[in-house]
Design a protein around this motif. Structure first.
Motif, short mmCIF file in Angstrom:
data_model
loop_
_atom_site.label_atom_id
_atom_site.label_comp_id
_atom_site.label_asym_id
_atom_site.label_seq_id
_atom_site.Cartn_x
_atom_site.Cartn_y
_atom_site.Cartn_z
N ASN A 1 0.81 -1.22 0.00
CA ASN A 1 0.00 0.00 0.00
C ASN A 1 0.85 1.27 0.00
N TYR A 2 0.42 2.24 -0.80
CA TYR A 2 1.00 3.59 -0.85
C TYR A 2 2.43 3.63 -1.39
N VAL A 3 2.86 2.61 -2.07
CA VAL A 3 4.18 2.67 -2.72
C VAL A 3 4.12 3.67 -3.87
N GLY A 4 5.19 4.44 -4.04
CA GLY A 4 5.27 5.40 -5.13
C GLY A 4 6.47 5.15 -6.02
N ILE A 5 6.24 4.86 -7.28
CA ILE A 5 7.32 4.67 -8.25
C ILE A 5 7.33 5.89 -9.16
#
Length: 269
Positions: A135-139
């Motif tokens: 959850n809420y990973v940003g690439i």
């Protein structure tokens, strides 16, 4: 002809291409250039637009935004693409943007990926197979993520960063440098904290392979000499070892970002 099942509240362009067994739930919006492979399922309230292809068997959950305009001020409506592989699971409120003219015109996600709620994949990112994003990973834009990488929750990756295959990124980490294949990065800002030994064992890597990889890791990230010299030495010393050569080639390749190193200057292995 497609045997797609489309909920009456969904808005699906007559120009969209729908494969066999497609299911489109309530209040979904599917744009003109979208291609949905066989057995794709949009649960509800999904927005898919742009020049977007979704592979067979992929499921997309409510409020995901897929293929809409990238968050890049340099984007001027170019006909860039987004490709999502087969059997992916894209959970609630995920956002995935297409490519841009400055980045190769393509964002690509491999097969069998799990992208959990509220994660983001920016323009021109290339994601491998079997990648898990909590959850809420940003690439960020232009990143390259290898196969079998796992991201802990709320971790983020700086633009143009590479993450090698089978790496593990710890929760809450801010990764602003390249992470070697089979490596593990943790922290804000992240540092290399060893090899992803748990992941390697779970994926049934040979015990001797892991032993040689650990020896090479200690050699490459030792304190004597320069990193380039140590990498060259490892390339010769472990000439016939595929895992070590993966690491050597990754470090040797040109990149916009530095290689992440152990924080204390020691190998941690």
């Amino acid at each position: 002809m497609s045997d797609a099942v489309v909920h009456p509240t969904a808005i699906v362009s007559a120009h969209a291409q729908l494969g066999k067994g497609v299911k489109i739930g309530p209040f979904c919006i599917v744009g003109d250039k979208v291609v949905l492979g066989d057995n794709v399922e949009l649960i509800s309230h999904v927005s898919i637009d742009g020049n977007t292809v979704v592979g067979a068997g992929t499921r997309i959950f409510p409020f995901a935004s897929v293929g809409n305009e990238p968050q890049d001020l340099k984007f001027h409506g170019e006909n860039s693409r987004l490709e999502i592989g087969e059997r992916c699971t894209i959970r609630e409120s995920v956002t995935i943007n297409p490519g841009t003219e400055n980045g190769g015109m393509l964002t690509k996600i491999g097969n069998d990926c799990l992208i959990m709620a509220s994660a983001h994949v920016a323009h021109d990112a290339i994601i491998g197979n079997n990648v898990i994003m909590a959850n809420y990973v940003g690439i960020a834009g232009h990143c390259q993520i290898g196969d079998n990488v796992i991201f802990g929750g709320t971790s983020v990756v700086h633009q143009f960063t590479r993450i090698g295959a089978h790496a593990f990124i710890g929760a809450h980490s801010m990764v602003d440098g390249d992470v070697i294949p089979y490596g593990m990065a943790v922290g804000n800002r992240a540092s290399l904290s060893g090899l992803n030994l748990v992941g390697l064992k779970r994926r049934k890597f040979d015990r001797e392979e892991i032993h040689r990889l650990r020896a090479a890791y200690r050699s490459i990230f030792a304190s004597e000499g320069t990193l380039r010299e140590r990498v060259e030495d490892a390339a010769v010393m472990f000439k016939g070892d595929a895992l070590v050569q993966d690491v050597v080639a990754f470090i040797a390749a040109a990149s916009d970002r530095p290689i992440l190193l152990p924080r204390n200057g020691h190998s941690n292995e």
